[in-house]
Design an enzyme around this catalytic site. Structure first.
Site, short mmCIF file in Angstrom:
data_model
loop_
_atom_site.label_atom_id
_atom_site.label_comp_id
_atom_site.label_asym_id
_atom_site.label_seq_id
_atom_site.Cartn_x
_atom_site.Cartn_y
_atom_site.Cartn_z
N ASP A 112 -25.67 25.28 -0.87
CA ASP A 112 -25.77 26.70 -0.90
C ASP A 112 -26.32 27.01 -2.37
O ASP A 112 -25.10 26.93 -3.25
CB ASP A 112 -24.56 27.50 -0.46
CG ASP A 112 -24.79 29.11 -0.67
OD1 ASP A 112 -25.37 29.53 0.58
OD2 ASP A 112 -24.69 29.88 -1.57
N LYS A 167 -31.85 31.64 -2.00
CA LYS A 167 -31.71 33.13 -1.86
C LYS A 167 -32.78 33.76 -2.60
O LYS A 167 -33.15 33.41 -3.80
CB LYS A 167 -30.39 33.60 -2.28
CG LYS A 167 -29.16 32.86 -1.20
CD LYS A 167 -27.81 33.40 -1.78
CE LYS A 167 -26.69 32.62 -1.23
NZ LYS A 167 -26.25 31.53 -2.42
N HIS A 194 -30.57 37.98 -1.22
CA HIS A 194 -29.42 37.91 -1.96
C HIS A 194 -28.36 39.13 -1.82
O HIS A 194 -27.18 38.95 -1.57
CB HIS A 194 -29.64 37.37 -3.28
CG HIS A 194 -28.47 36.66 -3.93
ND1 HIS A 194 -28.79 35.58 -4.87
CD2 HIS A 194 -27.04 36.61 -3.74
CE1 HIS A 194 -27.73 34.97 -5.46
NE2 HIS A 194 -26.62 35.69 -4.81
N TYR A 233 -29.24 31.30 -9.65
CA TYR A 233 -28.12 30.65 -10.03
C TYR A 233 -28.89 29.50 -11.48
O TYR A 233 -28.05 29.00 -11.77
CB TYR A 233 -27.53 29.55 -8.97
CG TYR A 233 -26.82 30.27 -7.85
CD1 TYR A 233 -26.55 31.58 -8.12
CD2 TYR A 233 -26.31 29.59 -6.88
CE1 TYR A 233 -25.80 32.36 -6.92
CE2 TYR A 233 -25.42 30.30 -5.82
CZ TYR A 233 -25.34 31.91 -5.84
OH TYR A 233 -24.71 32.26 -4.83
#
Ligand code: NAD
Length: 273
Positions: A45, A75, A108, A50
């Site tokens: 994930d 996402k 997200h 990120y």
């Protein structure tokens, strides 16, 4: 180890247990994800925001694991859908991951005030029919946001990924997900380590000769949620995966349920941002 799979409402299967990479720095993401794949994790994930999709992709490429044995989620960041950039955002993520498709693409956060997340949902439906993602879903959606998606959408989200751990269980959201046939994914499933000293967690850990983290993981698994705890420590990456050889009792599960205290760690979806 056989990780159970859950059948999503679109027919695809997702491994119930995976590995999350929020706050895994880009420069060690390849090494950390390589370790997870070596231990046996097959579900990763990540998210565009990120900043570590390249490292995740490099680990996948190096592993030599056949693509169909992996389940990869990324996402869509809020800024991208506010700018009407959803379709390009997934293409950019795929390029960074070195993949032709992801298994699951999520909105997200809803950032709900201007309702642009509804346009984003229509764009995700198109990306799914173009084959760039197999399943599509949402994250941090409140029941009212799911209702709006149900009104305008042709596809029901496959998952809703929300903050869930013993201190914040969000049973109302879990019930709304269930009503729509949406699978629940628990983010920060270990409460980022903040529930390991709680009495019911410690007691179950002692009774089964396992770690508090392993107890909390079993609590999620036995209640049917999908989860992907994060760690950068090799021993913890391995021990978190070693959770298929014991079972909590109904009494132990109920005692952990009793830890609810509205203990939110992240943002509230209605306020962010
Ligand atoms: P988590 O609950 O998985 O906790 C991770 C932390 O717990 C680690 O950094 C470490 O401090 C500790 N830990 C892990 N294993 C341990 C062990 N065996 N023993 C002792 N301590 C241990 O927190 P998380 O990373 O916030 O959540 C997991 C994943 O959920 C993320 O990596 C990300 O993929 C996802 N997530 C999504 C959203 C979202 O908005 N959709 C938000 C947060 C997280």
């Amino acid at each position: 180890t056989a990780v159970p799979t859950i059948k999503l409402n679109d027919g695809y299967e997702i491994p119930q247990f995976g590995f999350g990479v929020w706050q895994v720095p880009a420069d060690i993401a390849e090494e950390v994800v390589s370790k997870a794949l070596e231990v046996g994790y097959r579900h990763i994930d990540t998210a565009a925001v990120y900043g570590n999709e390249e490292g995740v992709g490099a680990a996948i490429a190096k592993s030599g694991i056949p693509r169909e044995e992996l389940f990869v989620t990324t996402k869509l960041w809020v800024g991208d859908f506010k700018d009407g950039n959803t379709k390009q955002a997934l293409r950019t993520s795929l390029q960074k991951l070195g993949l032709e498709y992801v298994d699951l693409y999520l909105i997200h956060w809803p950032s709900p005030n201007d309702e642009k997340y509804l346009e984003a949902w229509k764009a995700l439906e198109e990306l799914q029919s173009e084959g760039l993602t197999r399943s599509i879903g949402v994250s941090n959606f409140l029941p009212e946001h799911l209702d709006k998606v149900a009104e305008i959408g042709s596809v029901t989200p496959a998952v809703n990924q929300v903050e869930i751990h013993p201190a914040l269980q969000q049973r109302d959201i879990q019930a709304a997900n269930e009503k729509y046939g949406i699978a629940t994914q628990a983010w920060s499933p270990l409460a980022q380590g903040q529930v390991f000293d709680e009495e019911p967690v410690k007691a179950a850990a002692e009774a089964h000769g396992v770690s508090p983290a392993q107890v909390v993981i079993r609590w999620h698994l036995q209640q049917g949620r999908i989860l992907f705890p994060k760690s950068v420590t090799p021993e913890r990456i391995a021990s978190n995966f070693d959770v298929f050889g014991f079972e909590l009792t109904d009494e132990e599960l109920a005692a952990i349920d009793g830890l609810e205290r509205d203990g939110r760690l992240g943002k509230h979806p209605a306020e962010f941002f």
